[in-house]
Design a protein around this motif. Structure first.
Motif, PDB file in Angstrom:
ATOM      1  N   GLY A  50      48.045  40.550  40.281  1.00 19.50           N
ATOM      2  CA  GLY A  50      47.603  41.399  39.183  1.00 19.50           C
ATOM      3  C   GLY A  50      46.417  42.258  39.548  1.00 19.50           C
ATOM      4  O   GLY A  50      45.665  41.970  40.468  1.00 19.50           O
ATOM      5  N   ASN A  51      46.268  43.315  38.788  1.00 22.10           N
ATOM      6  CA  ASN A  51      45.146  44.231  38.919  1.00 22.10           C
ATOM      7  C   ASN A  51      44.470  44.280  37.553  1.00 22.10           C
ATOM      8  O   ASN A  51      45.089  44.671  36.566  1.00 22.10           O
ATOM      9  CB  ASN A  51      45.675  45.602  39.337  1.00 22.10           C
ATOM     10  CG  ASN A  51      44.591  46.625  39.496  1.00 22.10           C
ATOM     11  OD1 ASN A  51      43.609  46.634  38.765  1.00 22.10           O
ATOM     12  ND2 ASN A  51      44.794  47.512  40.449  1.00 22.10           N
ATOM     13  N   ARG A  52      43.204  43.902  37.496  1.00 19.14           N
ATOM     14  CA  ARG A  52      42.506  43.808  36.213  1.00 19.14           C
ATOM     15  C   ARG A  52      42.502  45.139  35.469  1.00 19.14           C
ATOM     16  O   ARG A  52      42.768  45.196  34.280  1.00 19.14           O
ATOM     17  CB  ARG A  52      41.083  43.319  36.424  1.00 19.14           C
ATOM     18  CG  ARG A  52      40.366  42.969  35.142  1.00 19.14           C
ATOM     19  CD  ARG A  52      38.936  42.483  35.368  1.00 19.14           C
ATOM     20  NE  ARG A  52      38.769  41.528  36.443  1.00 19.14           N
ATOM     21  CZ  ARG A  52      38.855  40.211  36.306  1.00 19.14           C
ATOM     22  NH1 ARG A  52      39.115  39.692  35.132  1.00 19.14           N
ATOM     23  NH2 ARG A  52      38.678  39.416  37.335  1.00 19.14           N
ATOM     24  N   SER A  53      42.217  46.229  36.155  1.00 20.39           N
ATOM     25  CA  SER A  53      42.146  47.524  35.468  1.00 20.39           C
ATOM     26  C   SER A  53      43.516  47.944  34.940  1.00 20.39           C
ATOM     27  O   SER A  53      43.610  48.508  33.845  1.00 20.39           O
ATOM     28  CB  SER A  53      41.560  48.600  36.381  1.00 20.39           C
ATOM     29  OG  SER A  53      42.380  48.797  37.506  1.00 20.39           O
ATOM     30  N   GLU A  54      44.562  47.643  35.668  1.00 24.92           N
ATOM     31  CA  GLU A  54      45.913  47.970  35.192  1.00 24.92           C
ATOM     32  C   GLU A  54      46.269  47.122  33.976  1.00 24.92           C
ATOM     33  O   GLU A  54      46.901  47.612  33.030  1.00 24.92           O
ATOM     34  CB  GLU A  54      46.936  47.763  36.308  1.00 24.92           C
ATOM     35  CG  GLU A  54      48.358  48.089  35.914  1.00 24.92           C
ATOM     36  CD  GLU A  54      48.578  49.556  35.567  1.00 24.92           C
ATOM     37  OE1 GLU A  54      49.502  49.837  34.769  1.00 24.92           O
ATOM     38  OE2 GLU A  54      47.850  50.426  36.062  1.00 24.92           O
ATOM     39  N   MET A  55      45.871  45.871  33.999  1.00 26.58           N
ATOM     40  CA  MET A  55      46.133  44.995  32.855  1.00 26.58           C
ATOM     41  C   MET A  55      45.400  45.496  31.611  1.00 26.58           C
ATOM     42  O   MET A  55      45.957  45.489  30.508  1.00 26.58           O
ATOM     43  CB  MET A  55      45.716  43.563  33.164  1.00 26.58           C
ATOM     44  CG  MET A  55      46.551  42.909  34.222  1.00 26.58           C
ATOM     45  SD  MET A  55      45.837  41.336  34.686  1.00 26.58           S
ATOM     46  CE  MET A  55      47.197  40.278  34.272  1.00 26.58           C
ATOM     47  N   LEU A  56      44.149  45.923  31.781  1.00 27.57           N
ATOM     48  CA  LEU A  56      43.390  46.455  30.648  1.00 27.57           C
ATOM     49  C   LEU A  56      44.035  47.728  30.111  1.00 27.57           C
ATOM     50  O   LEU A  56      44.117  47.937  28.897  1.00 27.57           O
ATOM     51  CB  LEU A  56      41.939  46.709  31.055  1.00 27.57           C
ATOM     52  CG  LEU A  56      41.114  45.461  31.337  1.00 27.57           C
ATOM     53  CD1 LEU A  56      39.795  45.834  31.991  1.00 27.57           C
ATOM     54  CD2 LEU A  56      40.907  44.666  30.063  1.00 27.57           C
ATOM     55  N   TYR A  57      44.502  48.574  31.014  1.00 32.25           N
ATOM     56  CA  TYR A  57      45.182  49.806  30.607  1.00 32.25           C
ATOM     57  C   TYR A  57      46.451  49.484  29.809  1.00 32.25           C
ATOM     58  O   TYR A  57      46.703  50.086  28.759  1.00 32.25           O
ATOM     59  CB  TYR A  57      45.519  50.646  31.846  1.00 32.25           C
ATOM     60  CG  TYR A  57      46.364  51.843  31.558  1.00 32.25           C
ATOM     61  CD1 TYR A  57      45.830  52.950  30.905  1.00 32.25           C
ATOM     62  CD2 TYR A  57      47.705  51.883  31.934  1.00 32.25           C
ATOM     63  CE1 TYR A  57      46.612  54.066  30.629  1.00 32.25           C
ATOM     64  CE2 TYR A  57      48.485  52.987  31.661  1.00 32.25           C
ATOM     65  CZ  TYR A  57      47.938  54.078  31.019  1.00 32.25           C
ATOM     66  OH  TYR A  57      48.725  55.167  30.749  1.00 32.25           O
ATOM     67  N   GLN A  58      47.235  48.536  30.293  1.00 31.89           N
ATOM     68  CA  GLN A  58      48.471  48.174  29.606  1.00 31.89           C
ATOM     69  C   GLN A  58      48.188  47.521  28.256  1.00 31.89           C
ATOM     70  O   GLN A  58      48.933  47.732  27.293  1.00 31.89           O
ATOM     71  CB  GLN A  58      49.323  47.248  30.475  1.00 31.89           C
ATOM     72  CG  GLN A  58      49.901  47.921  31.696  1.00 31.89           C
ATOM     73  CD  GLN A  58      50.793  49.102  31.354  1.00 31.89           C
ATOM     74  OE1 GLN A  58      51.456  49.131  30.330  1.00 31.89           O
ATOM     75  NE2 GLN A  58      50.781  50.106  32.221  1.00 31.89           N
TER      76      GLN A  58
END
Length: 55
Positions: free
Chosen positions: A40-48
């Motif tokens: 996982g990528n934290r920034s991508e998870m926050l964006y999603q």
């Protein structure tokens, strides 16, 4: 009638914000090891999370 619409919209915004804050807290609580295990990528998870709640 107008007042009840304003109240309903405010309640909807508050509910969305609570859900978003809960998702952000959950994502932020993940350790680097957890993220690595999930690939996982934290920034991508926050964006999603943002897109899921607010569209």
């Amino acid at each position: 009638m107008i007042f009840s619409n304003v109240i309903a919209q405010a309640k909807n915004r508050i509910a969305k914000r609570r859900r978003y804050n809960a998702l952000v807290a959950e994502i932020q609580s993940l350790t680097p090891r957890d993220l690595s295990d999930m690939n996982g990528n934290r920034s991508e998870m926050l964006y999603q999370a943002y897109r899921e709640i607010y569209g």
